[in-house]
Design a protein around this motif. Structure first.
Motif, PDB file in Angstrom:
ATOM      1  N   ASP A 292       0.824  -1.213   0.000  1.00  0.00           N
ATOM      2  CA  ASP A 292       0.000   0.000   0.000  1.00  0.00           C
ATOM      3  C   ASP A 292       0.860   1.267   0.000  1.00  0.00           C
ATOM      4  N   GLU A 293       1.946   1.222   0.769  1.00  0.00           N
ATOM      5  CA  GLU A 293       2.849   2.385   0.806  1.00  0.00           C
ATOM      6  C   GLU A 293       3.485   2.611  -0.567  1.00  0.00           C
ATOM      7  N   TYR A 294       3.903   1.539  -1.223  1.00  0.00           N
ATOM      8  CA  TYR A 294       4.524   1.686  -2.543  1.00  0.00           C
ATOM      9  C   TYR A 294       3.512   2.199  -3.568  1.00  0.00           C
ATOM     10  N   ARG A 295       2.286   1.700  -3.509  1.00  0.00           N
ATOM     11  CA  ARG A 295       1.241   2.184  -4.428  1.00  0.00           C
ATOM     12  C   ARG A 295       0.964   3.674  -4.212  1.00  0.00           C
ATOM     13  N   ASN A 296       0.894   4.078  -2.947  1.00  0.00           N
ATOM     14  CA  ASN A 296       0.652   5.497  -2.651  1.00  0.00           C
ATOM     15  C   ASN A 296       1.775   6.374  -3.184  1.00  0.00           C
ATOM     16  N   ARG A 297       3.010   5.925  -3.030  1.00  0.00           N
ATOM     17  CA  ARG A 297       4.149   6.725  -3.486  1.00  0.00           C
ATOM     18  C   ARG A 297       4.219   6.803  -5.011  1.00  0.00           C
ATOM     19  N   ILE A 298       3.892   5.745  -5.708  1.00  0.00           N
ATOM     20  CA  ILE A 298       3.985   5.727  -7.167  1.00  0.00           C
ATOM     21  C   ILE A 298       2.791   6.438  -7.810  1.00  0.00           C
ATOM     22  N   ASN A 299       1.592   6.171  -7.316  1.00  0.00           N
ATOM     23  CA  ASN A 299       0.377   6.712  -7.939  1.00  0.00           C
ATOM     24  C   ASN A 299       0.082   8.169  -7.561  1.00  0.00           C
ATOM     25  N   ASN A 300       0.609   8.644  -6.461  1.00  0.00           N
ATOM     26  CA  ASN A 300       0.306   9.990  -5.978  1.00  0.00           C
ATOM     27  C   ASN A 300       1.619  10.764  -5.783  1.00  0.00           C
ATOM     28  N   PRO A 301       1.987  11.603  -6.744  1.00  0.00           N
ATOM     29  CA  PRO A 301       3.266  12.312  -6.629  1.00  0.00           C
ATOM     30  C   PRO A 301       3.312  13.296  -5.454  1.00  0.00           C
ATOM     31  N   ASP A 302       2.166  13.748  -4.976  1.00  0.00           N
ATOM     32  CA  ASP A 302       2.136  14.700  -3.862  1.00  0.00           C
ATOM     33  C   ASP A 302       2.097  14.008  -2.492  1.00  0.00           C
ATOM     34  N   TYR A 303       2.170  12.694  -2.487  1.00  0.00           N
ATOM     35  CA  TYR A 303       2.065  11.924  -1.236  1.00  0.00           C
ATOM     36  C   TYR A 303       3.311  12.156  -0.385  1.00  0.00           C
ATOM     37  N   VAL A 304       3.091  12.439   0.891  1.00  0.00           N
ATOM     38  CA  VAL A 304       4.192  12.611   1.854  1.00  0.00           C
ATOM     39  C   VAL A 304       4.084  11.474   2.859  1.00  0.00           C
ATOM     40  N   PRO A 305       5.076  10.569   2.887  1.00  0.00           N
ATOM     41  CA  PRO A 305       5.016   9.461   3.844  1.00  0.00           C
ATOM     42  C   PRO A 305       5.150   9.958   5.275  1.00  0.00           C
ATOM     43  N   SER A 306       4.473   9.275   6.150  1.00  0.00           N
ATOM     44  CA  SER A 306       4.530   9.649   7.564  1.00  0.00           C
ATOM     45  C   SER A 306       4.732   8.392   8.402  1.00  0.00           C
ATOM     46  N   GLY A 307       5.091   8.576   9.641  1.00  0.00           N
ATOM     47  CA  GLY A 307       5.259   7.456  10.557  1.00  0.00           C
ATOM     48  C   GLY A 307       6.561   6.707  10.325  1.00  0.00           C
ATOM     49  N   ASP A 308       6.539   5.425  10.586  1.00  0.00           N
ATOM     50  CA  ASP A 308       7.739   4.594  10.486  1.00  0.00           C
ATOM     51  C   ASP A 308       8.210   4.405   9.046  1.00  0.00           C
ATOM     52  N   LEU A 309       7.325   4.525   8.084  1.00  0.00           N
ATOM     53  CA  LEU A 309       7.689   4.274   6.689  1.00  0.00           C
ATOM     54  C   LEU A 309       8.338   5.472   6.009  1.00  0.00           C
ATOM     55  N   ALA A 310       8.415   6.604   6.690  1.00  0.00           N
ATOM     56  CA  ALA A 310       8.997   7.813   6.096  1.00  0.00           C
ATOM     57  C   ALA A 310      10.503   7.683   5.889  1.00  0.00           C
ATOM     58  N   ILE A 311      11.156   6.796   6.625  1.00  0.00           N
ATOM     59  CA  ILE A 311      12.612   6.665   6.513  1.00  0.00           C
ATOM     60  C   ILE A 311      13.030   5.848   5.290  1.00  0.00           C
ATOM     61  N   TYR A 312      12.078   5.148   4.654  1.00  0.00           N
ATOM     62  CA  TYR A 312      12.399   4.286   3.512  1.00  0.00           C
ATOM     63  C   TYR A 312      12.312   5.065   2.204  1.00  0.00           C
ATOM     64  N   SER A 313      13.240   4.798   1.298  1.00  0.00           N
ATOM     65  CA  SER A 313      13.144   5.348  -0.057  1.00  0.00           C
ATOM     66  C   SER A 313      12.178   4.478  -0.863  1.00  0.00           C
ATOM     67  N   ASN A 314      11.859   4.914  -2.066  1.00  0.00           N
ATOM     68  CA  ASN A 314      10.934   4.138  -2.905  1.00  0.00           C
ATOM     69  C   ASN A 314      11.498   2.761  -3.242  1.00  0.00           C
ATOM     70  N   THR A 315      12.778   2.679  -3.536  1.00  0.00           N
ATOM     71  CA  THR A 315      13.368   1.372  -3.852  1.00  0.00           C
ATOM     72  C   THR A 315      13.411   0.478  -2.612  1.00  0.00           C
ATOM     73  N   ALA A 316      13.647   1.070  -1.450  1.00  0.00           N
ATOM     74  CA  ALA A 316      13.660   0.271  -0.216  1.00  0.00           C
ATOM     75  C   ALA A 316      12.264  -0.248   0.107  1.00  0.00           C
TER      76      ALA A 316
END
Length: 182
Positions: free
Chosen positions: A94-118
């Motif tokens: 779900d996090e990867y889909r949000n990052r790829i499909n929504n360019p304005d998406y800002v990750p929050s919480g524990d997943l913010a430290i990961y890059s898209n490839t990670a």
């Protein structure tokens, strides 16, 4: 060369002793009658009952105090691993889909430290481990059925105290009038 001769003699004695069982003298030996209705357990029935895990072991009466709990413990452990990896897979998917499909998406919480490839790598790892654990579950289920089948086959195996091997010479008469010594 000596060991080859010794091996040949032992194999001949072994083959000859198998035919000696027809001429065994049972006058001084106690014969033990087996009650097959009590000791015989159908391997086919044990395998079919094992479709419900542990029931085949109970049918064969080889459940000891640990066998059935180990079976269910294995299923519980593998099931927990499948659930853990599946929930991690869903989170990272779900996090990867949000990052790829929504360019304005800002990750929050524990997943913010990961890059898209990670995030993609973690998603693939969780999916691979989940699928591997599903294969372990199928293997554990098959092992449960196989163990009950083998235990039913071995329920007829004689493990009594008298497992002796007697070699005696004998004489037999052939159809052509000759004699064979053994």
């Amino acid at each position: 060369m000596k060991w080859l001769f010794a091996l040949l003699m032992l194999s001949v004695i072994g083959l000859k002793s198998q035919s000696d069982s027809l001429y065994a003298d049972t006058t001084n030996q106690k014969t033990k009658k087996l009650n097959f209705s009590e000791s015989y357990k159908s391997p086919k029935k044990a395998a079919l009952l094992s479709l419900m895990p542990g029931l085949g072991q109970i049918y064969v009466k080889k459940y000891w105090y640990l066998k059935v709990p180990v079976i269910y413990g294995g299923f519980a452990g593998i099931g927990y691993a499948i659930n853990y990896n599946n929930s991690g897979y869903i989170t990272f998917r779900d996090e990867y889909r949000n990052r790829i499909n929504n360019p304005d998406y800002v990750p929050s919480g524990d997943l913010a430290i990961y890059s898209n490839t990670a995030v993609r790598t973690r998603r693939n790892d969780f999916r691979r481990f989940r699928d591997l654990n599903i294969m372990f579950l199928v293997g554990w289920y098959g092992l449960n059925i196989l163990e009950a089948n083998i235990a039913a086959h071995l329920s007829q195996f004689d493990v009594g105290d008298d497992l002796s091997f007697n070699i005696r010479p004998y004489q037999s008469f052939e159809f052509d009038g000759g004699m064979t010594n053994g």
